[in-house]
Structure formats: C-alpha cells, structure tokens
Design a protein around this motif. Structure first.
Motif, PDB file in Angstrom:
ATOM      1  N   GLU A 199      47.460  58.807  54.398  1.00 61.93           N
ATOM      2  CA  GLU A 199      48.074  60.085  54.930  1.00 61.93           C
ATOM      3  C   GLU A 199      47.421  59.793  56.437  1.00 61.93           C
ATOM      4  O   GLU A 199      48.080  59.908  57.525  1.00 61.93           O
ATOM      5  N   ALA A 200      46.347  59.427  56.554  1.00 65.32           N
ATOM      6  CA  ALA A 200      45.567  59.408  57.686  1.00 65.32           C
ATOM      7  C   ALA A 200      45.714  57.816  58.618  1.00 65.32           C
ATOM      8  O   ALA A 200      44.976  57.762  59.582  1.00 65.32           O
ATOM      9  N   ASN A 201      46.451  57.027  57.910  1.00 63.40           N
ATOM     10  CA  ASN A 201      46.730  55.670  58.395  1.00 63.40           C
ATOM     11  C   ASN A 201      45.416  55.058  58.469  1.00 63.40           C
ATOM     12  O   ASN A 201      44.850  54.365  59.192  1.00 63.40           O
ATOM     13  N   LYS A 202      44.194  55.433  57.678  1.00 60.19           N
ATOM     14  CA  LYS A 202      42.917  54.717  57.493  1.00 60.19           C
ATOM     15  C   LYS A 202      43.169  53.377  57.173  1.00 60.19           C
ATOM     16  O   LYS A 202      43.694  52.996  56.126  1.00 60.19           O
ATOM     17  N   PHE A 203      42.535  52.468  58.108  1.00 63.78           N
ATOM     18  CA  PHE A 203      42.166  51.160  57.935  1.00 63.78           C
ATOM     19  C   PHE A 203      43.498  50.175  57.307  1.00 63.78           C
ATOM     20  O   PHE A 203      43.542  49.375  56.539  1.00 63.78           O
ATOM     21  N   THR A 204      44.583  50.540  58.017  1.00 67.60           N
ATOM     22  CA  THR A 204      45.790  49.959  57.608  1.00 67.60           C
ATOM     23  C   THR A 204      45.932  48.416  58.119  1.00 67.60           C
ATOM     24  O   THR A 204      46.460  47.806  57.526  1.00 67.60           O
ATOM     25  N   GLU A 205      44.887  47.992  58.877  1.00 64.74           N
ATOM     26  CA  GLU A 205      44.775  46.383  59.007  1.00 64.74           C
ATOM     27  C   GLU A 205      44.145  45.831  57.868  1.00 64.74           C
ATOM     28  O   GLU A 205      44.211  44.780  57.711  1.00 64.74           O
ATOM     29  N   PHE A 206      43.263  46.550  56.957  1.00 61.38           N
ATOM     30  CA  PHE A 206      42.564  45.957  55.813  1.00 61.38           C
ATOM     31  C   PHE A 206      43.376  46.334  54.505  1.00 61.38           C
ATOM     32  O   PHE A 206      43.013  45.784  53.602  1.00 61.38           O
ATOM     33  N   LEU A 207      43.983  47.547  54.528  1.00 54.09           N
ATOM     34  CA  LEU A 207      44.521  48.042  53.147  1.00 54.09           C
ATOM     35  C   LEU A 207      45.813  48.078  52.831  1.00 54.09           C
ATOM     36  O   LEU A 207      46.784  48.300  53.908  1.00 54.09           O
ATOM     37  N   ASN A 208      46.609  47.437  51.893  1.00 53.03           N
ATOM     38  CA  ASN A 208      47.834  47.384  51.401  1.00 53.03           C
ATOM     39  C   ASN A 208      48.398  48.472  50.548  1.00 53.03           C
ATOM     40  O   ASN A 208      48.112  48.481  49.382  1.00 53.03           O
ATOM     41  N   TYR A 209      48.536  49.735  51.263  1.00 54.58           N
ATOM     42  CA  TYR A 209      48.741  50.876  50.356  1.00 54.58           C
ATOM     43  C   TYR A 209      49.899  50.808  49.449  1.00 54.58           C
ATOM     44  O   TYR A 209      49.606  51.346  48.179  1.00 54.58           O
ATOM     45  N   ASP A 210      50.748  49.946  49.797  1.00 56.64           N
ATOM     46  CA  ASP A 210      52.096  49.993  48.864  1.00 56.64           C
ATOM     47  C   ASP A 210      51.570  49.500  47.459  1.00 56.64           C
ATOM     48  O   ASP A 210      51.878  49.712  46.365  1.00 56.64           O
ATOM     49  N   LYS A 211      50.763  48.168  47.690  1.00 58.15           N
ATOM     50  CA  LYS A 211      50.216  47.533  46.334  1.00 58.15           C
ATOM     51  C   LYS A 211      49.338  48.441  45.644  1.00 58.15           C
ATOM     52  O   LYS A 211      49.139  48.394  44.307  1.00 58.15           O
ATOM     53  N   ILE A 212      48.300  49.282  46.729  1.00 57.24           N
ATOM     54  CA  ILE A 212      47.276  49.935  45.912  1.00 57.24           C
ATOM     55  C   ILE A 212      47.944  51.300  45.017  1.00 57.24           C
ATOM     56  O   ILE A 212      47.510  51.268  43.949  1.00 57.24           O
ATOM     57  N   GLU A 213      48.933  51.425  45.645  1.00 58.49           N
ATOM     58  CA  GLU A 213      49.652  52.719  44.754  1.00 58.49           C
ATOM     59  C   GLU A 213      50.052  52.363  43.329  1.00 58.49           C
ATOM     60  O   GLU A 213      50.122  52.945  42.420  1.00 58.49           O
ATOM     61  N   GLU A 214      50.233  51.073  43.185  1.00 54.89           N
ATOM     62  CA  GLU A 214      50.724  50.489  41.716  1.00 54.89           C
ATOM     63  C   GLU A 214      49.712  50.785  40.854  1.00 54.89           C
ATOM     64  O   GLU A 214      49.599  50.515  39.671  1.00 54.89           O
ATOM     65  N   PHE A 215      48.410  50.939  41.635  1.00 54.76           N
ATOM     66  CA  PHE A 215      46.851  51.013  40.484  1.00 54.76           C
ATOM     67  C   PHE A 215      46.668  52.599  40.283  1.00 54.76           C
ATOM     68  O   PHE A 215      45.485  52.687  39.741  1.00 54.76           O
ATOM     69  N   LEU A 216      47.481  53.330  40.779  1.00 57.38           N
ATOM     70  CA  LEU A 216      46.962  54.845  40.843  1.00 57.38           C
ATOM     71  C   LEU A 216      46.651  55.233  39.755  1.00 57.38           C
ATOM     72  O   LEU A 216      45.775  56.275  39.345  1.00 57.38           O
ATOM     73  N   SER A 217      47.223  54.920  38.301  1.00 60.61           N
ATOM     74  CA  SER A 217      46.835  55.448  37.187  1.00 60.61           C
ATOM     75  C   SER A 217      46.079  54.359  36.358  1.00 60.61           C
ATOM     76  O   SER A 217      45.768  54.670  35.280  1.00 60.61           O
ATOM     77  N   PHE A 218      45.379  53.545  37.067  1.00 61.14           N
ATOM     78  CA  PHE A 218      44.429  52.602  36.412  1.00 61.14           C
ATOM     79  C   PHE A 218      43.186  53.213  36.121  1.00 61.14           C
ATOM     80  O   PHE A 218      42.388  52.937  34.982  1.00 61.14           O
TER      81      PHE A 218
END
Ligand code: GLY
Ligand code: MN
Ligand code: MN
Length: 462
Positions: free
Chosen positions: A406-425
């Motif tokens: 939401e805060a657009n933090k570290f968008t140059e280093f983090l792939n949020y779309d891919k990370i969201e696939e792991f939210l229930s990990f």
C-alpha cells in the motif's frame, strides 16, 4: 551448584574489573501467582546465580570490593519451617558452599545499607526487572523506586557483561547438556506429531521431556502452524496434513543454563514442493552463517551476509528483483526476515538481556534502527568463548505485505504480485546454538536434523 572455587574465582575477577565500591547483587524472591504462598516456580536471578550459585529465594549477595569482604543476607530456617518443609540445610552452610563466610540475617539488611550510606560508600547496582526487588533495594538505600534505573551502575553492567559473555569450559559443558535436552524435546515433537492433534497436545509431550530430565523450559514454548507470527504462544489449533509447524523451545538445566532451538517440520512427514523449496533457502541461510562465524568477524556482518543469501534466493524465485547488495542495504529483504540472526545464550535464554541488550550484543558501533536490523540483538565482534544462537527465518506476514504494498515500499526490489501468491504460506525458522572456538566455531549438542530429508525421516518414524 559448582565447587566453591568457581564462585570465588568469578567474584575475584569481578572485583578486579570493578576496582572499588560495594556491589549489591539481589537474588530473586518468590513470585506469587494469586496469593502469597502460592508461587510461580522459582527462577533465580542469573547474575546472582553466576556469582553465588545458590538457587534459593530471598537472598542478597554483597561484595565489598574496598574491604574484600563478601556477605549473603537471608532469613535462615526456623523450627516452624522444618515442620512445614522438612529438615533444611542452613543458609549459612549454603553460603559457605559458595565460599562466603559471612551470613547475616535479612532483618539486618536495612541497617547494613544505612551504614554504607552514612559512610558515603560507592554502592553499585545492576538494573532490576522485578518490582519486589526494586522495592527491597529502594527501601534499604532510600531510593525513589520509580527512579531506580537512574542509580544503576554502567561500570558494573559492563564488567558483568564482559565476564559473563565469555563462557568457561564448565559453562559450555552445562549449556551443551541443556542443548541436548532441548534436542530431545524437538525430536520427540517430530516423532509424535500427526494430523488431528491439537498443538497443545504436542507441547505437552515435548515439555514432558524437559521434566523427565528434571529441567524446566528456558522460555514459553512456541509451537504453531502459524509460524509467520514470530513469537506465537497460542497452542489451540488442530493440526492437519499439509501444515508446516514451527517449534521454538528449549530446556533450562539444573545449573540454570539454557538451550534454544527452532525446527520447522511438516505434520504429514512430507514437505510440499513449495515448503521444501523455501526450507532449502532457509538452510542455505543457516549454512552461510555456519561458514562465516569465527573469531573477529562481527555478527552484524554475518547477519547481513545471510540476508544477501535470502535476497538472492528470493530473486531467483521471482519474489525480489534488482541489485541484491542494494536491496539488503535498503532493508527490503526484512519483509521476509524481520528479526535478527541471533543472541547470546547462557544462564538466560537471551543472555543478560535484563542488563540491557546493547551492552551485551554491541560494543564498538551503535545499533542500527532500520526495520529488521533494529531487532538484531547480537552484532559485536565474535570472540572465543561466546555462545549464541543462529536463527534465520523466512516469513510471509500478510499484514506486513499489505502495508508495504500500500505504501509502495521498495517497489524496485519487491515483486508484490509474486509475493502475494505466498500469503497463506506461513513462516519457518531454524535455530541452532554455537560456540566460538580459537579458530572457528562448533555447533553445540549432538547432530540435529537439518536438511529436509533428515527432518522428514524424523517425522515419518512414527
Ligand atoms: N526463543 C526465542 C528466541 O529464539 O529468541
Ligand atoms: Mn528460540
Ligand atoms: Mn533464540
């Protein structure tokens, strides 16, 4: 209790480090659960235990450095006590076992303190963490209890930390015993875990192992299928095949020394492909630390190198991107690893944390307050005799991901779309206990399962 010479030597060393003044080292008092007389299990203050060895409540140790005299204050047993508690060895004889010849009744403590005040002696206190001890010392030494922190002695803190940070052979042997009991607790949990059990049922079984060796746990057991919550003390979930559990638990042995281990394992005995993949990265992080720890490297450097392994691994898996060095410098990887790599281990599970984390874990440079690094408890240069934990973790904390995205933090280093696939990990952590030797390091305790196939073997041996 060790031999009296051990405690005499420890106090001699402290006296030579301090030089002058009167050191007051209170032991812990009984701590009531719901009324006086119904107490929590007694746990001795670790500095008192270190210098006097007496695992008995309601004592105060005094080291008069100027006059080279030591005292134990306590309330010796009466005939009434013997009726209720059975025959007791007298406290004055216990005091002799720790090499202290001067036992004085606690009723004399306030007048002893008043005399020190009237003589304008330099009185040295460590920080205190129990209200009853603050009240006891404040009353005797006429201190405002709300301002007790202002009268603690930095000189004493630094001397105690310097001495206790380096473990003797005797202490290493005790820690290793605690680590091996800790190991047995973990192996038992792996052995019994199965789908349908409540988390607390597994906790009961593994804590029984600590009891079996006449030890207590060194901290509240963490056993959870929600490992993304770092210190999750809830044990009420029902376990299912497919769940991955995090067990962070340890024993505190009869001499007071602690073990602190974490394992992560699948309830079914088989990691899923995704769990196996992330677990293999976790072990890569652990092995990077194992490879680096030796005298003279700072633990902060080790922590940062481990973070680079994490960032590199996350980049390979498409969850991070960009320059790894820059990502770690910026702190982007801390989304997955928001805590420090480890802490000192000894008579306290976070050794001497009550004296101040920075005194124990930092010396030549200040603590960095960046998210993630601010939770690094041990950062200083490693020396032979240091005993500490190595405990990397990888977590997917949905709320943290949501807020950073939401805060657009570290968008140059983090792939949020891919990370969201792991939210229930969930999350995982692996923790071992290490000693720095003259030219390297040694993991304490007998061999623990580390690689996924070793873990699977322990879990499926039902
Ligand atoms: N047991 C808490 C920790 O590992 O630091
Ligand atoms: Mn732990
Ligand atoms: Mn730990």
């Amino acid at each position: 209790m060790f031999s009296r010479e051990v405690y005499i030597d420890r106090r001699e060393k402290l006296k030579s480090l301090i030089g002058s003044g009167v050191i007051i080292l209170p032991g812990n008092q009984e701590s009531p659960r719901n009324y006086k007389g119904n107490d929590y299990n007694f746990e001795q203050d670790s500095s008192f235990l270190y210098y006097f060895g007496m695992n008995i409540p309601n004592l105060v140790g005094v080291i008069d450095v100027d006059n080279n005299i030591e005292y134990i204050f306590g309330t010796d047993f009466t005939l009434d006590d013997i009726v209720w508690m059975g025959e007791q060895k007298l406290l004055k004889d216990f005091a002799k076992d720790s090499g202290v010849d001067n036992f004085i009744e606690m009723s004399e403590f306030d007048s002893f303190a008043a005399k020190l005040l009237s003589e304008k002696r330099e009185v040295l206190f460590l920080p205190q963490y129990r209200a009853e001890t603050v009240m006891q010392l404040s009353k005797a030494f006429k201190i405002n209890p709300f301002e007790f922190d202002k009268v603690t002695s930095e000189k004493l803190i630094k001397a105690v930390v310097e001495q206790r940070n380096v473990k003797s052979e005797l202490e290493i042997a005790e820690i290793e015993k605690a680590v091996n009991i800790t190991r047995a607790m973990h192996l038992e949990a792996m052995k019994v875990v199965k789908a349908g059990m409540k988390e607390y049922e597994v906790v009961a079984v593994l804590e029984a192992i600590a009891s079996k060796y006449n030890t207590s746990t060194s901290f509240h057991t963490i056993f959870t299928k929600n490992g993304q919550t770092l210190h999750n003390h809830y044990h009420g979930n029902t376990l299912q095949d497919g769940d991955l559990v995090v067990l962070d638990a340890g024993a505190r042995n009869s001499e007071g020394y602690c073990g602190d281990m974490t394992t992560s394992f699948p309830v079914s005995g088989k990691f899923s492909e995704q769990q196996k993949d992330i677990y293999s990265l976790l072990i890569e992080m652990f092995e990077k630390a194992e490879e680096l720890i030796k005298p003279n490297i700072t633990y902060k450097e080790v922590h940062l190198e481990v973070c680079k392994v994490l960032a590199e691994g996350m980049k390979k898996r498409g969850l991070m991107k960009g320059d790894v060095e820059k990502a770690v410098k910026a702190g982007a990887h801390a989304l997955f690893f928001p805590h420090g790599l480890g802490h000192m281990l000894g008579l306290d599970v976070h050794d001497m944390e009550g004296l101040g984390e920075n005194y124990v874990g930092y010396d030549k440079f200040p603590r960095d307050m960046q998210f993630g690094l601010k939770s690094l408890r041990l950062a200083r240069e490693l020396k032979p005799g240091y005993v500490f934990t190595v405990e990397p973790g990888i977590y997917f904390i949905p709320e943290l991901v949501r807020r950073w995205k939401e805060a657009n933090k570290f968008t140059e280093f983090l792939n949020y779309d891919k990370i969201e696939e792991f939210l229930s990990f969930g999350g995982m952590r692996y923790e071992g206990n290490f000693l720095i030797t003259e030219n390297g390091s040694r993991r304490l305790g007998d061999k623990m399962p580390k690689y996924f196939y070793e873990v699977e073997e322990c879990v499926s041996k039902k």
